[in-house]
Design a protein around this motif. Structure first.
Motif, PDB file in Angstrom:
ATOM      1  N   ARG A 134      41.948  55.714  36.265  1.00  0.00           N
ATOM      2  CA  ARG A 134      43.086  54.953  35.984  1.00  0.00           C
ATOM      3  C   ARG A 134      43.237  53.456  35.241  1.00  0.00           C
ATOM      4  NH1 ARG A 134      43.347  58.243  40.539  1.00  0.00           N
ATOM      5  NH2 ARG A 134      45.206  59.000  41.307  1.00  0.00           N
ATOM      6  N   LYS A 135      41.988  53.093  35.033  1.00  0.00           N
ATOM      7  CA  LYS A 135      41.765  51.890  34.271  1.00  0.00           C
ATOM      8  C   LYS A 135      42.365  52.091  32.940  1.00  0.00           C
ATOM      9  CE  LYS A 135      38.096  51.351  32.208  1.00  0.00           C
ATOM     10  NZ  LYS A 135      36.703  51.095  31.701  1.00  0.00           N
ATOM     11  N   PRO A 136      43.003  50.918  32.496  1.00  0.00           N
ATOM     12  CA  PRO A 136      43.554  50.995  31.108  1.00  0.00           C
ATOM     13  C   PRO A 136      42.374  50.806  30.141  1.00  0.00           C
ATOM     14  CG  PRO A 136      44.693  49.201  32.365  1.00  0.00           C
ATOM     15  CD  PRO A 136      43.529  49.899  33.310  1.00  0.00           C
ATOM     16  N   GLU A 137      42.390  51.771  28.945  1.00  0.00           N
ATOM     17  CA  GLU A 137      41.616  51.755  27.972  1.00  0.00           C
ATOM     18  C   GLU A 137      41.334  50.393  27.418  1.00  0.00           C
ATOM     19  OE1 GLU A 137      40.391  54.085  23.730  1.00  0.00           O
ATOM     20  OE2 GLU A 137      42.156  54.383  24.863  1.00  0.00           O
ATOM     21  N   GLY A 138      39.987  49.886  27.210  1.00  0.00           N
ATOM     22  CA  GLY A 138      39.770  48.548  26.662  1.00  0.00           C
ATOM     23  C   GLY A 138      39.490  47.479  27.836  1.00  0.00           C
ATOM     24  N   MET A 139      39.611  47.748  28.856  1.00  0.00           N
ATOM     25  CA  MET A 139      39.300  46.981  30.039  1.00  0.00           C
ATOM     26  C   MET A 139      37.866  47.185  30.619  1.00  0.00           C
ATOM     27  SD  MET A 139      41.113  46.446  33.863  1.00  0.00           S
ATOM     28  CE  MET A 139      42.274  45.279  33.334  1.00  0.00           C
ATOM     29  N   VAL A 140      37.064  46.266  30.648  1.00  0.00           N
ATOM     30  CA  VAL A 140      35.717  46.171  31.311  1.00  0.00           C
ATOM     31  C   VAL A 140      35.904  46.304  32.909  1.00  0.00           C
ATOM     32  CG1 VAL A 140      33.568  45.304  31.653  1.00  0.00           C
ATOM     33  CG2 VAL A 140      34.550  45.437  29.201  1.00  0.00           C
ATOM     34  N   LEU A 141      35.335  47.188  33.722  1.00  0.00           N
ATOM     35  CA  LEU A 141      35.236  47.238  35.251  1.00  0.00           C
ATOM     36  C   LEU A 141      33.868  47.241  35.501  1.00  0.00           C
ATOM     37  CD1 LEU A 141      37.257  47.245  37.362  1.00  0.00           C
ATOM     38  CD2 LEU A 141      37.027  49.756  37.462  1.00  0.00           C
ATOM     39  N   ALA A 142      33.631  46.063  36.186  1.00  0.00           N
ATOM     40  CA  ALA A 142      32.222  45.862  36.764  1.00  0.00           C
ATOM     41  C   ALA A 142      32.412  45.936  38.360  1.00  0.00           C
ATOM     42  CB  ALA A 142      31.629  44.613  36.292  1.00  0.00           C
ATOM     43  N   MET A 143      31.046  46.092  38.928  1.00  0.00           N
ATOM     44  CA  MET A 143      31.020  45.905  40.567  1.00  0.00           C
ATOM     45  C   MET A 143      29.715  45.092  40.771  1.00  0.00           C
ATOM     46  SD  MET A 143      30.051  48.899  43.202  1.00  0.00           S
ATOM     47  CE  MET A 143      31.692  49.564  43.324  1.00  0.00           C
ATOM     48  N   HIS A 144      29.998  44.081  41.704  1.00  0.00           N
ATOM     49  CA  HIS A 144      29.218  43.327  42.275  1.00  0.00           C
ATOM     50  C   HIS A 144      28.753  43.800  43.803  1.00  0.00           C
ATOM     51  CE1 HIS A 144      28.457  39.512  44.577  1.00  0.00           C
ATOM     52  NE2 HIS A 144      27.389  39.750  44.091  1.00  0.00           N
ATOM     53  N   LEU A 145      27.431  43.988  43.961  1.00  0.00           N
ATOM     54  CA  LEU A 145      26.974  44.310  44.998  1.00  0.00           C
ATOM     55  C   LEU A 145      26.608  43.102  45.886  1.00  0.00           C
ATOM     56  CD1 LEU A 145      26.773  46.918  43.284  1.00  0.00           C
ATOM     57  CD2 LEU A 145      25.395  47.818  45.086  1.00  0.00           C
ATOM     58  N   CYS A 146      27.160  42.778  46.796  1.00  0.00           N
ATOM     59  CA  CYS A 146      26.914  41.471  47.848  1.00  0.00           C
ATOM     60  C   CYS A 146      26.249  41.869  49.223  1.00  0.00           C
ATOM     61  CB  CYS A 146      28.089  40.802  47.728  1.00  0.00           C
ATOM     62  SG  CYS A 146      28.126  39.232  48.711  1.00  0.00           S
ATOM     63  N   ARG A 147      25.353  41.243  49.444  1.00  0.00           N
ATOM     64  CA  ARG A 147      24.753  41.248  50.762  1.00  0.00           C
ATOM     65  C   ARG A 147      25.228  40.204  51.783  1.00  0.00           C
ATOM     66  NH1 ARG A 147      19.819  44.562  49.951  1.00  0.00           N
ATOM     67  NH2 ARG A 147      19.749  45.147  47.664  1.00  0.00           N
ATOM     68  N   GLY A 148      25.982  39.297  51.462  1.00  0.00           N
ATOM     69  CA  GLY A 148      26.520  38.347  52.358  1.00  0.00           C
ATOM     70  C   GLY A 148      25.944  37.142  51.880  1.00  0.00           C
ATOM     71  N   ASN A 149      26.792  35.802  52.017  1.00  0.00           N
ATOM     72  CA  ASN A 149      26.124  34.507  51.811  1.00  0.00           C
ATOM     73  C   ASN A 149      26.791  33.481  52.670  1.00  0.00           C
ATOM     74  OD1 ASN A 149      24.530  33.222  50.232  1.00  0.00           O
ATOM     75  ND2 ASN A 149      26.078  32.343  48.854  1.00  0.00           N
TER      76      ASN A 149
END
Length: 373
Positions: free
Chosen positions: A233-248
């Motif tokens: 469902r992401k619009p074309e031309g949008m960069v979609l990233a994921m950050h994997l976080c272990r807590g801080n």
């Protein structure tokens, strides 16, 4: 090596920054009812304008609002979805005598719907402050947050007798509507913050998943399908990233373990553009999981810690980038701090000058390794 003209850039960052004292004071005053929401927003506007200049002056091409309008990285967003109910995390003292952050309950109590824009106004202000040649980035929590915390028991059985497909489709559509709203406002770079896949690398967390009826070996693959519904469902031309976080929380962490249990589902099965993966110390394991990275995707290596003020050695960073490049092509790698800075503000381990030095180190190292930041 060819410079990257689209995000993530060779020197990037997760998004949150240490909040200035005057902003913390304003948030406290608002919580006590001494100032209204408009007055707080004016203070946030000032702080965001300053942190934008800070990022641009450092040499970062990717610019966020520091997450200065948030109380929590996930709850402020999730609470604005219809059908979602949350409470706040609580600080508790563990058996080790140290303070720990007990996670909030996140419950799906009805049909999940996107009834209103969530980040659009915040993005529009950010974009108004960003100079030409820089890319404003929005960070949002991963949709997996709505399942992992409570599992099947945390999702109302009347609203969703079966999770697949109705629950996953409704959540994906709500996220898709938010992404389209942001795109229409001019946003082209969004990062989803996900603790859950990182938690599934930890033996204790895997046992907890089993206890609530989930298979920790199957769950990463199910989440890959869940994320892909959003990506579709992401619009074309949008960069979609994921950050994997272990807590801080207070410069501590909630999970540890090599990425191997989730690497194939994460890197090969998810149709995302990029991943921010924490690799700031031994608890993250080695770089072998990067072998699953397909062509066309980018991994941003979080090699610079935000937990302690001591500055890393540039030579050590280059050595570790070389190690990672044995498992994934160098042109598919980038560099960042391992996590955001804001959650360390009460830990007294990182000061504003440390934050600036670490970000400069990231930019300088990226330029020396890739020829461009």
């Amino acid at each position: 090596m060819t410079a990257r003209s689209v995000p993530p850039f060779r020197a990037d960052h997760v998004g949150s920054f240490l909040r200035p004292v005057y902003l913390l004071e304003a948030r406290d005053r608002h919580a006590r009812g001494e100032i209204d929401a408009a007055a707080l927003r004016a203070v946030e506007d000032r702080a965001i304008a300053e942190v934008v200049r800070f990022q641009e002056d450092i040499g970062l091409k990717s610019v966020t609002d520091g997450e200065f309008r948030r109380t929590y990285f996930h709850l402020d967003f999730l609470r604005r979805l219809d059908g979602v109910t949350t409470d706040d995390p609580k600080v508790v003292t563990g058996a080790d005598g140290k303070e720990h952050l007990a996670p909030p309950s996140i419950l799906v109590t009805g049909k999940v719907r996107h009834a209103r824009d969530i980040q659009r106004a915040d993005f529009e202000y950010l974009a108004s402050q960003v100079s030409a040649g820089h890319t404003p980035k929005v960070t949002i929590p991963s949709p997996t947050m709505l399942h992992f915390r409570g599992g099947r028991a945390g999702i109302d059985a009347v609203a969703y007798p079966e999770l697949d497909p109705d629950f996953y489709e409704d959540v994906a559509e709500a996220y898709g509507q938010e992404l389209r709203s942001l795109y229409d406002a001019g946003c082209r770079y969004v990062q989803m913050d996900d603790t859950n896949l990182a938690y599934l690398c930890d033996g204790r967390m895997r046992e907890a998943a089993k206890a609530r009826g989930d298979d920790p070996n199957e769950l990463p693959h199910r989440y890959a399908g869940f994320i892909n519904r959003v990506v579709a469902r992401k619009p074309e031309g949008m960069v979609l990233a994921m950050h994997l976080c272990r807590g801080n929380f207070k410069s501590t962490y909630a999970a540890e373990g090599n990425y191997e249990p989730v690497a194939e589902a994460l890197l090969s099965e998810m149709n995302l553009d990029a991943y921010f993966m924490e690799y700031d110390d031994d608890r993250s394991g080695d770089f072998r999981p990067l072998r699953f990275l397909p062509a066309g995707k980018i991994v941003v290596l979080g090699l610079v810690t935000t937990k302690f003020g001591a500055l890393e050695s540039k030579d050590d960073l280059k050595r570790r980038i070389d190690e990672a490049a044995r498992h994934a092509p160098l042109e598919q790698l980038a560099l960042s701090p391992q996590c955001g800075f804001s959650s360390t503000v009460h830990g007294n381990n990182v000061a504003v000058e440390d934050q600036r030095a670490k970000l400069r180190l990231v930019v300088e190292t990226a330029r020396e390794v890739w020829g461009d930041a």
